[in-house]
Design a protein around this motif. Structure first.
Motif, mmCIF file in Angstrom:
data_model
loop_
_atom_site.group_PDB
_atom_site.id
_atom_site.type_symbol
_atom_site.label_atom_id
_atom_site.label_comp_id
_atom_site.label_asym_id
_atom_site.label_seq_id
_atom_site.Cartn_x
_atom_site.Cartn_y
_atom_site.Cartn_z
ATOM 1 N N TYR A 3 0.854 -1.192 0.000
ATOM 2 C CA TYR A 3 0.000 0.000 0.000
ATOM 3 C C TYR A 3 0.888 1.239 0.000
ATOM 4 O O TYR A 3 2.064 1.183 0.395
ATOM 5 C CB TYR A 3 -0.916 0.021 1.231
ATOM 6 N N LEU A 4 0.302 2.353 -0.454
ATOM 7 C CA LEU A 4 0.998 3.633 -0.404
ATOM 8 C C LEU A 4 0.415 4.494 0.708
ATOM 9 O O LEU A 4 -0.804 4.699 0.768
ATOM 10 C CB LEU A 4 0.855 4.371 -1.737
ATOM 11 N N LEU A 5 1.282 4.963 1.579
ATOM 12 C CA LEU A 5 0.911 5.935 2.608
ATOM 13 C C LEU A 5 1.463 7.279 2.159
ATOM 14 O O LEU A 5 2.685 7.469 2.101
ATOM 15 C CB LEU A 5 1.504 5.528 3.962
ATOM 16 N N VAL A 6 0.568 8.193 1.782
ATOM 17 C CA VAL A 6 1.007 9.458 1.190
ATOM 18 C C VAL A 6 0.492 10.639 2.004
ATOM 19 O O VAL A 6 -0.493 10.528 2.747
ATOM 20 C CB VAL A 6 0.512 9.593 -0.270
ATOM 21 N N THR A 7 1.185 11.742 1.819
ATOM 22 C CA THR A 7 0.770 13.012 2.422
ATOM 23 C C THR A 7 0.447 13.980 1.301
ATOM 24 O O THR A 7 1.321 14.320 0.482
ATOM 25 C CB THR A 7 1.879 13.586 3.319
ATOM 26 N N ALA A 8 -0.809 14.381 1.218
ATOM 27 C CA ALA A 8 -1.261 15.255 0.136
ATOM 28 C C ALA A 8 -0.669 16.650 0.303
ATOM 29 O O ALA A 8 -0.196 17.028 1.390
ATOM 30 C CB ALA A 8 -2.785 15.312 0.121
ATOM 31 N N PRO A 9 -0.666 17.459 -0.772
ATOM 32 C CA PRO A 9 -0.146 18.837 -0.667
ATOM 33 C C PRO A 9 -0.827 19.658 0.417
ATOM 34 O O PRO A 9 -0.212 20.584 0.973
ATOM 35 C CB PRO A 9 -0.409 19.400 -2.067
ATOM 36 N N ASP A 10 -2.100 19.354 0.738
ATOM 37 C CA ASP A 10 -2.788 20.106 1.779
ATOM 38 C C ASP A 10 -2.516 19.545 3.167
ATOM 39 O O ASP A 10 -3.117 19.986 4.154
ATOM 40 C CB ASP A 10 -4.304 20.128 1.512
ATOM 41 N N GLY A 11 -1.618 18.541 3.274
ATOM 42 C CA GLY A 11 -1.253 17.966 4.571
ATOM 43 C C GLY A 11 -2.089 16.769 4.988
ATOM 44 O O GLY A 11 -1.792 16.155 6.032
#
Length: 542
Positions: free
Chosen positions: A159-167
């Motif tokens: 899985y991918l754990l990501v942080t979006a540009p808005d946090g």
């Protein structure tokens, strides 16, 4: 007193034929033992638990017809085994159930598949095909924002754990669109690096599973048009969107880079005006197209005809050779004055004791042209292409099948010879008949009456003798001028296997099922005609 005595003595005795005889009573019904009841409860509970689990899965997938059949079968099983009566049904039910499941259902399903285009690229519904096209035909969006990412694992899946540009912290996988998540650890830049229930891959693990990470496509939402996130290094993800845009109203795909429009071709694919098709299609009914294709496709017509002829030749020659050798050995070792014949008989059936597929592999090594024992040891290093020459390969297959098949014929012929009446042979000897005349005019006709059904079944077996062909030659040497992986020693069943499970042109279950039906029809017709001939043989020998 006298009158009373007279009256009673004058009463005629009752006719024995009119006396009521006691009714014969059947065996007294005994109640089930406690252990029997407990065993019944446990087994039925186990079956019902599995059935209920399967029913929940069917409800979730919307398979209502199969769900209804499952409910009916489960109810029937409980009704049969919970009632006191119906003992025959309790014994017959398992056999009937497995007959329907493994024979009738398989035949019906294969027949259904024969009338479809089911195979590689056509194995699901149209909606699934549209989603697959949108997901596979993707390219990176220019100047798309970067998503700091960490690759996490759960249950063997990535899985991918990501942080979006808005946090916002989000988590998703190949089959799971991005969802909000709560990070339990962050990196120096504040990006999420861990989440409860998942294991974060370290640098060494990222290197080991680089291909899996590259194949990871995480949908941004349930709408494929929104694209997906992909990462090449496991630390930064980018937005990818489909380059094929789907118009639901027009039911078309448009290539955003070239402007090419793909319409529904009516054959389970999206095709452009120039005939170019998208790789992913869907399953549709094609009627008799698979049967027509088997006999009219130039790429298949020639090889199929050669395979059919060789299949008949292989089956007939195998039955004739194994029967002839088996009968000869049975006559030789059936002499009453032969010493040690029990030992000889055991030696004769040894090839029958080994699995056919292992024997095929062993013979494949023995006949190897380069380092095989036969060429190097027995023939002094000769270079004879036993398995690569079209004619020698056929001879090799027949010889190996003779070695594998004669013990069975030896056993049945030995039993049949010992059951023949001796007085008939003695009478023929007294009339001056020789050994050959006795065999030809007496023994062989009597043997054929009892062995004819076995010879017919042996023909049907060799008609579909997959093991010896596939393990020895793999069907080779391959024919020229065709994209199908079909060769000189292929019989129909090995050809069907190759078409069904992919070689050359990929998996084509519809065509393979059509050929399987053709095989069934051929074997059924030949068997019916042979059994009819067997009946006439019985009438002649009466």
């Amino acid at each position: 007193m006298a009158s009373s005595t007279l009256t009673s003595s004058s009463t005629p005795p009752a006719d024995p034929g009119t006396q009521k005889r006691p009714r014969p009573r059947g065996p007294k019904r005994t109640s089930d033992s406690l252990m029997g009841i407990l065993a019944k409860i446990v087994l039925l509970g186990f079956v019902d638990a599995i059935a209920v689990f399967v029913m929940f899965q069917l409800v979730a997938s919307g398979e209502w017809l199969i769900l209804a059949i499952s409910v009916i079968v489960t109810a029937a099983i409980n009704w049969i085994y919970l009632r006191r009566d119906g003992l025959p049904a309790k014994y017959l039910a398992p056999g009937v159930f497995f007959l329907l499941l493994f024979q009738v259902f398989v035949m019906v399903f294969s027949t259904y598949i024969a009338f479809t285009n089911y195979g590689d690229g056509h194995n699901s519904s149209k909606a699934d095909a549209i989603a697959s096209i949108q997901l596979s035909a993707q390219e990176r969006v220019p100047n798309s924002p970067q998503y700091p990412a960490s690759v996490v694992e759960k249950g063997g899946d990535l899985y991918l754990l990501v942080t979006a540009p808005d946090g916002a912290v989000k988590l998703g996988g190949n089959d799971q669109p991005l969802q909000d998540a709560t990070a339990t650890a962050t990196g120096p830049t504040g990006a999420a690096t861990a989440v409860d229930g998942y294991t974060t891959l370290d640098f060494a693990e990222l290197l080991q599973r680089q291909q899996q990470i590259a194949d990871l496509k995480v949908p941004i939402s349930d709408n494929p048009e929104d694209g997906s996130l992909r990462t090449a290094d496991g630390s930064t993800a980018y937005v990818y969107k489909p380059k094929l845009s789907y118009d639901a109203a027009a039911d078309t795909f448009t290539d955003t880079t070239t402007g090419t429009v793909y319409h529904d071709s009516g054959e389970g694919t999206f095709a452009a005006a120039d005939g170019k098709e998208l790789a992913t299609g869907w399953k549709i009914n094609v009627g008799l197209d698979n049967f027509t294709r088997a006999f009219t496709d130039p790429n298949l017509q020639g090889p199929l005809l050669q395979v059919v002829l060789w299949t008949f030749a292989f089956a007939l020659l195998s039955v004739a050779s194994t029967f002839a050798l088996g009968l000869f050995l049975a006559i030789v070792f059936n002499r009453a004055d032969l010493r040690g014949k029990k030992i000889y008989r055991v030696l004769m059936i040894l090839p029958y004791a080994f699995p056919a597929f292992l024997s095929g592999l062993v013979w494949s090594g023995l006949l190897n042209p380069e380092f095989g024992f036969i060429n190097n040891a027995l023939l002094g290093g000769a270079d004879i292409p036993w398995l690569t020459d079209p004619v020698l390969a056929k001879v090799s297959v027949l010889v190996v099948n003779l070695w594998l098949g004669y013990p069975y014929m030896f056993l049945v012929c030995t039993g049949a010879l010992q059951s023949l009446p001796e007085d008939v042979e003695e009478a023929a000897r007294m009339d001056g008949a020789g050994a050959w005349r006795i065999f030809r005019a007496i023994k062989l006709p009597l043997l054929l009456v009892s062995l004819a059904p076995l010879l017919i079944s042996s023909f049907a077996f060799n008609f579909n003798n997959f093991n010896v062909i596939y393990m020895l030659t793999g069907g080779g040497p391959r024919f020229d001028g065709t994209t199908f992986d079909v060769g000189g020693t292929d019989i129909l069943i090995t050809m069907v296997y190759k078409i069904a499970f992919g070689a050359g042109t990929g998996r084509d279950y519809g065509l393979a099922s059509a050929l399987a039906i053709i095989i069934f029809i051929i074997v059924a017709v030949v068997s019916a005609l042979s059994f009819r001939q067997t009946k006439s043989l019985e009438e002649i020998n009466r």
